[in-house]
Design an enzyme around this catalytic site. Structure first.
Site, PDB file in Angstrom:
ATOM      1  N   LYS A 107       0.169 -10.831   8.422  1.00  0.00           N
ATOM      2  CA  LYS A 107       0.132 -10.120   9.715  1.00  0.00           C
ATOM      3  C   LYS A 107      -0.240 -11.067  10.860  1.00  0.00           C
ATOM      4  O   LYS A 107       0.419 -11.091  11.899  1.00  0.00           O
ATOM      5  CB  LYS A 107      -0.869  -8.959   9.611  1.00  0.00           C
ATOM      6  CG  LYS A 107      -1.025  -8.148  10.877  1.00  0.00           C
ATOM      7  CD  LYS A 107      -1.537  -6.752  10.600  1.00  0.00           C
ATOM      8  CE  LYS A 107      -3.040  -6.677  10.449  1.00  0.00           C
ATOM      9  NZ  LYS A 107      -3.768  -6.823  11.721  1.00  0.00           N
ATOM     10  N   SER A 146     -14.434 -15.425  16.061  1.00  0.00           N
ATOM     11  CA  SER A 146     -13.300 -14.499  16.158  1.00  0.00           C
ATOM     12  C   SER A 146     -12.036 -15.260  16.500  1.00  0.00           C
ATOM     13  O   SER A 146     -11.946 -15.908  17.550  1.00  0.00           O
ATOM     14  CB  SER A 146     -13.565 -13.447  17.235  1.00  0.00           C
ATOM     15  OG  SER A 146     -12.348 -12.853  17.630  1.00  0.00           O
ATOM     16  N   ASP A 173     -11.558  -9.056   6.703  1.00  0.00           N
ATOM     17  CA  ASP A 173     -10.676  -7.893   6.512  1.00  0.00           C
ATOM     18  C   ASP A 173     -10.675  -7.397   5.063  1.00  0.00           C
ATOM     19  O   ASP A 173     -10.185  -6.306   4.782  1.00  0.00           O
ATOM     20  CB  ASP A 173      -9.238  -8.246   6.919  1.00  0.00           C
ATOM     21  CG  ASP A 173      -9.117  -8.471   8.420  1.00  0.00           C
ATOM     22  OD1 ASP A 173     -10.020  -8.055   9.165  1.00  0.00           O
ATOM     23  OD2 ASP A 173      -8.107  -9.073   8.841  1.00  0.00           O
ATOM     24  N   LYS A 187     -14.029  -3.062  14.031  1.00  0.00           N
ATOM     25  CA  LYS A 187     -12.646  -3.133  13.527  1.00  0.00           C
ATOM     26  C   LYS A 187     -11.948  -1.799  13.836  1.00  0.00           C
ATOM     27  O   LYS A 187     -12.436  -1.028  14.655  1.00  0.00           O
ATOM     28  CB  LYS A 187     -12.655  -3.441  12.031  1.00  0.00           C
ATOM     29  CG  LYS A 187     -13.219  -4.829  11.714  1.00  0.00           C
ATOM     30  CD  LYS A 187     -12.372  -5.926  12.316  1.00  0.00           C
ATOM     31  CE  LYS A 187     -12.962  -7.305  12.105  1.00  0.00           C
ATOM     32  NZ  LYS A 187     -12.244  -8.341  12.856  1.00  0.00           N
ATOM     33  N   ARG A 236      -6.943  -0.344   6.178  1.00  0.00           N
ATOM     34  CA  ARG A 236      -7.643  -1.066   5.102  1.00  0.00           C
ATOM     35  C   ARG A 236      -8.543  -0.130   4.292  1.00  0.00           C
ATOM     36  O   ARG A 236      -8.786  -0.372   3.106  1.00  0.00           O
ATOM     37  CB  ARG A 236      -8.417  -2.258   5.663  1.00  0.00           C
ATOM     38  CG  ARG A 236      -7.505  -3.223   6.409  1.00  0.00           C
ATOM     39  CD  ARG A 236      -7.858  -4.672   6.253  1.00  0.00           C
ATOM     40  NE  ARG A 236      -6.976  -5.476   7.089  1.00  0.00           N
ATOM     41  CZ  ARG A 236      -5.793  -5.937   6.722  1.00  0.00           C
ATOM     42  NH1 ARG A 236      -5.329  -5.714   5.514  1.00  0.00           N
ATOM     43  NH2 ARG A 236      -5.048  -6.641   7.553  1.00  0.00           N
TER      44      ARG A 236
END
Ligand code: S3P
Length: 430
Positions: free
Chosen positions: A19, A164, A318, A345, A391
């Protein structure tokens, strides 16, 4: 989606394209000269939002079978959109495109869905403003919708309080339009796809990792142009993570996951699985376009709890929902800390993970920056509230495979964000 426990997942699968890399191919291809040809692009909702935004900005992007061709117009070739840019659920689209748009000479607005519009954007508004950009939160709450108008950018040295990649990439992309060098120092190295790919496109970019600390710096100088590339997107390790977990947890399983990206800034899950006692072998390791790739062979294993903390966290951020599921099955205690980023998130993943694990009978306690999981107690089926977080849907689909009774994953269609064919891949292993 209704799921129940099984045994014996066996076979060979390929997961869809990464992604993070798919977003970047479209973005960098759009502001490069010439064509960018992308193979194995992820056709998930987030990456399609990026395509739609760049089409709105005047870029011709053609999908022909498995190949996506971006007809880039160079660093100064974007044109004003005729409407607000809709970034859907995608934080990556929002933060990276803002860096590019800060350097343009037209005005535009960016907005997304309710989840996206509640995620923190001050983390990019502040450094971009320091660079001389005109970017504001329309509702003055530090979130999207964002309004960006013409600014005049100068290079800055930014010390980021968070590791980040979205913040780092946003600033580096704005740096392409600045009057001098721009650098970003982060407390520990976040995923480095932007640095690797921008260099392939011809950017003047350097990186430095301090020997005596975990801090990492990336610096960029403005260049005349970027140039279109041919890119083969590796399989997404964040998607492979669900099949790694399934292979380890479901008894009598052996799964080969082909062509998966194992960039060290993304591959923390492999180290965690190994430390938990997982039987994982990397085969056919190679490097393409600066990105490491391998086939991952996973076999059922008896796992034990571990502590996960410090600078490994950005390399598996993630994957924490599915790691938490593995920890619930593992014998002993797993402690996850230094992961307060989970709160910002697609959902507050400390809350969504611990609430849903509790519903399945797990002994788990949330903390401000992670959670403590006392694993080994049998899980039972439950109704999983995904809150539309892809997720959470996928991680708890794996939990369902090892829980007694039926599990109902609410709004399971949200897997479309990053893995539209998730449940089809499963079928291949039954
Ligand atoms: C991403 C960076 C990470 C990650 C996200 C994708 C990227 O976010 O969680 O799914 O492509 O740069 P942060 O930069 O907020 O850590």
């Amino acid at each position: 989606m209704e799921l129940t426990n099984i045994t014996g997942l066996r076979g060979e699968v390929s997961v869809p394209g990464d992604k993070s890399i798919s977003h970047r191919c479209i973005m960098f291809g759009s502001i490069a000269k010439g064509t960018t040809e992308i193979h194995n692009f992820l056709e998930g909702a987030d990456c399609l939002a990026t395509i739609n935004c760049f089409r709105r900005l005047g870029i011709d992007i053609v999908e022909d079978g498995d190949i996506i061709t971006v007809h880039g117009k160079g660093l100064h070739g974007l044109s004003a959109p005729d409407d607000i840019l809709d970034v859907g659920n995608s934080g990556t689209t929002t933060r990276l495109i803002s860096g590019i748009l800060a350097g343009q000479s037209f005005d535009c607005k960016i907005s997304g869905d309710d989840s996206l519009n509640s995620r923190p954007m001050k983390r990019i508004i502040d450094p971009l403003t320091r660079m001389g950009a005109n970017i504001s939160s329309i509702l003055r709450n530090g979130c999207a919708p964002l309004y960006i108008t013409k600014g005049s950018l100068h290079g800055i040295h930014y010390i980021s309080p968070v590791a980040s990649a979205q913040v780092k990439s946003c600033i580096l992309l704005a740096g392409l339009y600045a009057d001098g060098e721009t650098s970003v120092m982060e407390p520990s190295l976040s995923r480095n796809h932007t640095e690797l790919m921008l260099k392939e496109f011809g950017a003047d970019l350097t990186t430095k990792h301090e020997l005596d600390s975990t801090r990492a710096t990336a610096s960029i100088r403005p260049c005349e142009e970027l140039y279109g590339q041919k890119i083969m997107v590796p399989g997404d390790i964040s998607s492979a993570a669900y099949f790694i977990a399934a292979g380890l947890l479901v008894p009598d399983s052996e799964i080969l996951i082909k062509n998966t990206g194992i960039n060290p800034t993304r591959a923390g899950i492999l180290k965690v699985c190994e430390d938990m006692g997982g039987d994982i072998t990397l085969l056919n390791e190679r490097t393409e376009g600066g990105e490491k790739i391998a086939d991952i062979l996973v076999r059922s294993s008896k796992l034990h709890g571990i502590t996960i903390e410090g600078d490994i966290i950005p390399t598996l951020i993630d994957e924490i929902p599915v790691i938490a599921v593995m920890a619930a099955v593992a014998e002993g205690t797993t402690i996850i800390r230094d992961a307060s980023e989970l709160k910002v998130k697609e959902t507050d993943r400390i809350e969504t993970v611990t609430d849903n694990l509790t519903a399945m009978g797990c002994d788990v306690t949330p903390a401000f920056d992670g959670m403590v999981i006392n694993g080994g107690k049998p899980l039972h089926g439950a109704t999983i509230h995904t809150l539309l977080d892809h997720r959470i849907a996928m991680a708890f689909s794996i939990a369902a495979l090892v829980a007694e009774g039926n599990t109902n994953i609410l709004d399971s269609h949200c897997v479309d964000v990053s893995y539209p064919t998730f449940y089809d891949t499963f079928e291949q292993l039954l």
